[in-house]
Design an enzyme around this catalytic site. Structure first.
Site, PDB file in Angstrom:
ATOM      1  N   SER A  64       2.789   2.141  -4.814  1.00 22.15           N
ATOM      2  CA  SER A  64       3.381   0.880  -4.346  1.00 22.15           C
ATOM      3  C   SER A  64       4.139   1.121  -3.034  1.00 22.15           C
ATOM      4  CB  SER A  64       4.357   0.350  -5.406  1.00 22.15           C
ATOM      5  OG  SER A  64       5.476   1.225  -5.490  1.00 22.15           O
TER       6      SER A  64
ATOM      7  N   ASP B 288      -0.904  -0.335  -4.249  1.00 25.97           N
ATOM      8  CA  ASP B 288      -0.589  -1.367  -5.238  1.00 25.97           C
ATOM      9  C   ASP B 288       0.327  -2.414  -4.597  1.00 25.97           C
ATOM     10  OD1 ASP B 288      -0.497  -2.515  -7.793  1.00 25.97           O
ATOM     11  OD2 ASP B 288       1.259  -1.337  -8.387  1.00 25.97           O
TER      12      ASP B 288
ATOM     13  N   ASP C  62      -1.506  -8.364  -1.553  1.00 27.68           N
ATOM     14  CA  ASP C  62      -0.999  -9.313  -2.529  1.00 27.68           C
ATOM     15  C   ASP C  62      -0.474 -10.558  -1.827  1.00 27.68           C
ATOM     16  OD1 ASP C  62       0.134 -10.747  -4.528  1.00 27.68           O
ATOM     17  OD2 ASP C  62       1.390  -9.137  -5.313  1.00 27.68           O
TER      18      ASP C  62
ATOM     19  N   GLU D 138      -5.177 -11.034  -5.089  1.00 27.09           N
ATOM     20  CA  GLU D 138      -4.684 -11.679  -6.310  1.00 27.09           C
ATOM     21  C   GLU D 138      -4.614 -13.190  -6.146  1.00 27.09           C
ATOM     22  OE1 GLU D 138      -1.431  -9.756  -8.330  1.00 27.09           O
ATOM     23  OE2 GLU D 138      -0.599 -11.657  -9.032  1.00 27.09           O
TER      24      GLU D 138
ATOM     25  N   HIS E 141       4.769  -8.257 -15.202  1.00 29.35           N
ATOM     26  CA  HIS E 141       5.244  -6.931 -14.792  1.00 29.35           C
ATOM     27  C   HIS E 141       6.522  -6.530 -15.533  1.00 29.35           C
ATOM     28  CE1 HIS E 141       2.761  -7.721 -11.075  1.00 29.35           C
ATOM     29  NE2 HIS E 141       2.381  -6.503 -11.421  1.00 29.35           N
TER      30      HIS E 141
ATOM     31  N   HIS F 261      -3.111  -6.886 -13.978  1.00 27.24           N
ATOM     32  CA  HIS F 261      -1.805  -6.254 -13.710  1.00 27.24           C
ATOM     33  C   HIS F 261      -0.910  -6.467 -14.936  1.00 27.24           C
ATOM     34  CE1 HIS F 261      -1.727  -5.463  -9.237  1.00 27.24           C
ATOM     35  NE2 HIS F 261      -2.940  -5.959  -9.443  1.00 27.24           N
TER      36      HIS F 261
ATOM     37  N   ALA G  74       0.019  -4.664 -17.508  1.00 26.38           N
ATOM     38  CA  ALA G  74      -0.688  -4.436 -18.772  1.00 26.38           C
ATOM     39  C   ALA G  74      -0.051  -3.359 -19.644  1.00 26.38           C
ATOM     40  CB  ALA G  74      -2.149  -4.089 -18.480  1.00 26.38           C
TER      41      ALA G  74
ATOM     42  N   ASN H 100      -3.839  -2.158 -14.918  1.00 25.97           N
ATOM     43  CA  ASN H 100      -2.682  -1.514 -14.264  1.00 25.97           C
ATOM     44  C   ASN H 100      -1.576  -1.182 -15.246  1.00 25.97           C
ATOM     45  OD1 ASN H 100      -4.066  -2.113 -11.918  1.00 25.97           O
ATOM     46  ND2 ASN H 100      -2.345  -3.125 -10.918  1.00 25.97           N
TER      47      ASN H 100
ATOM     48  N   ASP I 202       2.156   0.878 -15.391  1.00 23.28           N
ATOM     49  CA  ASP I 202       3.266   1.619 -14.784  1.00 23.28           C
ATOM     50  C   ASP I 202       4.436   1.738 -15.762  1.00 23.28           C
ATOM     51  OD1 ASP I 202       5.012   2.890 -13.118  1.00 23.28           O
ATOM     52  OD2 ASP I 202       5.408   1.179 -11.828  1.00 23.28           O
TER      53      ASP I 202
HETATM   54  P1  13P Z   1       3.397  -2.914 -15.960  1.00 23.59           P
HETATM   55  O1  13P Z   1       4.772  -3.192 -15.485  1.00 23.59           O
HETATM   56  O2  13P Z   1       3.031  -3.761 -17.132  1.00 23.59           O
HETATM   57  O3  13P Z   1       3.149  -1.464 -16.250  1.00 23.59           O
HETATM   58  O4  13P Z   1       2.374  -3.331 -14.786  1.00 23.59           O
HETATM   59  C1  13P Z   1       2.119  -2.461 -13.715  1.00 23.59           C
HETATM   60  C2  13P Z   1       1.369  -3.115 -12.611  1.00 23.59           C
HETATM   61  O5  13P Z   1       0.833  -4.188 -12.719  1.00 23.59           O
HETATM   62  C3  13P Z   1       1.295  -2.383 -11.341  1.00 23.59           C
HETATM   63  O6  13P Z   1       0.676  -3.130 -10.356  1.00 23.59           O
HETATM   64  O1  G3H Z   2       3.699  -3.799 -10.260  1.00 21.50           O
HETATM   65  C1  G3H Z   2       4.494  -3.021  -9.793  1.00 21.50           C
HETATM   66  C2  G3H Z   2       4.511  -1.587 -10.176  1.00 21.50           C
HETATM   67  O2  G3H Z   2       5.061  -1.411 -11.457  1.00 21.50           O
HETATM   68  C3  G3H Z   2       5.195  -0.779  -9.133  1.00 21.50           C
HETATM   69  O3  G3H Z   2       6.560  -0.950  -9.222  1.00 21.50           O
HETATM   70  O4  G3H Z   2       7.162  -1.625  -6.908  1.00 21.50           O
HETATM   71  O5  G3H Z   2       8.892  -0.645  -8.461  1.00 21.50           O
HETATM   72  O6  G3H Z   2       7.089   0.805  -7.508  1.00 21.50           O
HETATM   73  P1  G3H Z   2       7.503  -0.591  -7.934  1.00 21.50           P
HETATM   74 ZN    ZN Z   3       1.015  -5.231 -10.510  1.00 26.51          ZN
END
Ligand code: 13P
Ligand code: G3H
Ligand code: ZN
Length: 311
Positions: free
Chosen positions: A50, A82, A104, A134, A180, A213, A215, A256, A258
């Site tokens: 990201s 991302d 995005d 998106e 998210h 996303h 997920a 996705n 994270d």
């Molecule tokens: P999560 O926060 O559900 O793991 O989603 C991550 C994501 O969509 C990153 O782009």
């Molecule tokens: O969708 C976002 C991802 O979880 C990345 O998170 O922007 O805090 O690195 P971040």
């Molecule tokens: Zn995302």
């Protein structure tokens, strides 16, 4: 092998009824945990970075960590931006060795989203890089964009064909009820995904790879470990894994994840720090966090994505 784009991965995933895991990376231990799991399971992989990850770890460090993982693991890996916020960030990643970028524009209106996406697609394709865009808006927080559940909007199926045609984009992230972060639903709430919208979208753009996303499933085991080892984490639940399996069997080719990695890493580190307050060698706690990341990714690959053995 060198980094690959997602083109071949998505074609096989679509035809084979499975999905590729796209995991966010921010440091060496996360890269190692993810790639060791995928390497051992012979699974194709997307590592995604990201804007926040680039600010934290530095673009070059992240690219070089991923290159090291490619030497250590004989699997196809795509390196993806991302939530690219603008053309400049996408260009910097395209010029800097990424094989895939997301632009995005989901917070813009339809026409503006087409305009910004098209600009990135033209540049990316001229360099052999693929693009994800998106349509629709997920709830939750990523980088500096914070969308409340009330402002989230499902993707409108009647917009997808025009969007894909006009932009030339390679894959499309859609909003069907995921969000998210680690606090998607309160305990007792019933998570629901709009599979009817997903079906309608895949009818309008057949054979086109869809991205999900937000997920993460928010492992209750790791939430409990964090809470029991000094963490202050509210109870929450994520997307049930059977729903993700259903999505992976459909047109969804990229899922996705994270937050589940963040919880796994944090649980491991907290457990060591809490049970052994004298620990001060970072290797001692980071290796437990890394092992948790590896276990989560192995579980996702085998039990959720179904992409083990597909490399
Ligand atoms: P999560 O926060 O559900 O793991 O989603 C991550 C994501 O969509 C990153 O782009
Ligand atoms: O969708 C976002 C991802 O979880 C990345 O998170 O922007 O805090 O690195 P971040
Ligand atoms: Zn995302």
């Amino acid at each position: 092998m060198p980094l690959v784009t997602t083109t071949e991965m998505f074609k096989k995933a679509y035809e084979g009824g499975y999905a590729i895991g796209a995991f966010n990376v921010n440091n060496m231990e996360i890269v190692q945990g993810i790639t060791e799991a995928a390497g051992e399971l012979n699974a194709p992989l997307i590592l995604q970075v990201s804007k926040g990850a680039r600010a934290y770890a530095n673009h070059t460090y992240l690219v070089k960590l991923v290159e090291a993982a490619l030497i250590e693991n004989d699997i196809p890996i795509a390196l993806h931006l991302d939530h690219g916020p603008d053309f400049a960030t996408c260009k910097s990643c395209i010029d800097g060795g990424f094989t895939s970028v997301m632009i995005d524009g989901s917070h813009y209106d339809f026409e503006k989203n087409i305009e910004v996406t098209k600009e990135v697609v033209e540049y990316a394709h001229s360099k052999g890089v693929v693009v994800e865009a998106e349509l629709g808006q997920l709830a939750g927080i990523e980088d500096d964009v914070n969308v409340s559940a009330d402002d989230a909007q499902y993707t409108q199926p009647d917009q997808v064909e025009e969007f894909v045609d006009k932009t030339g984009v390679d894959s499309l992230a859609i909003a069907i009820g995921t969000s998210h972060g680690a606090f998607k639903f309160k305990p007792g709430q019933k998570p629901q995904l709009r599979f009817d919208i997903l079906d309608e979208i895949s009818k309008r753009i057949p054979n086109f790879p869809i991205v999900l996303h937000g997920a993460s499933s928010v492992s209750q085991e790791y939430v409990k470990i964090i809470q029991e080892h000094g963490g202050n984490l509210a109870d929450a639940i994520g997307i049930p894994e059977d729903m993700l399996r259903q999505a992976a069997r459909s047109a969804v080719c990229k899922i996705n994840i994270d937050s589940d990695l963040r919880l796994a890493m944090t649980a491991g580190i907290r457990e060591v720090m809490w049970t052994n307050p004298a620990a001060f060698d970072p290797r001692e706690y980071l290796k437990v966090g890394r092992a948790n990341v590896k276990a989560v990714v192995a579980h996702k690959i085998k039990e959720v994505l179904g992409c083990d053995g597909k490399a």
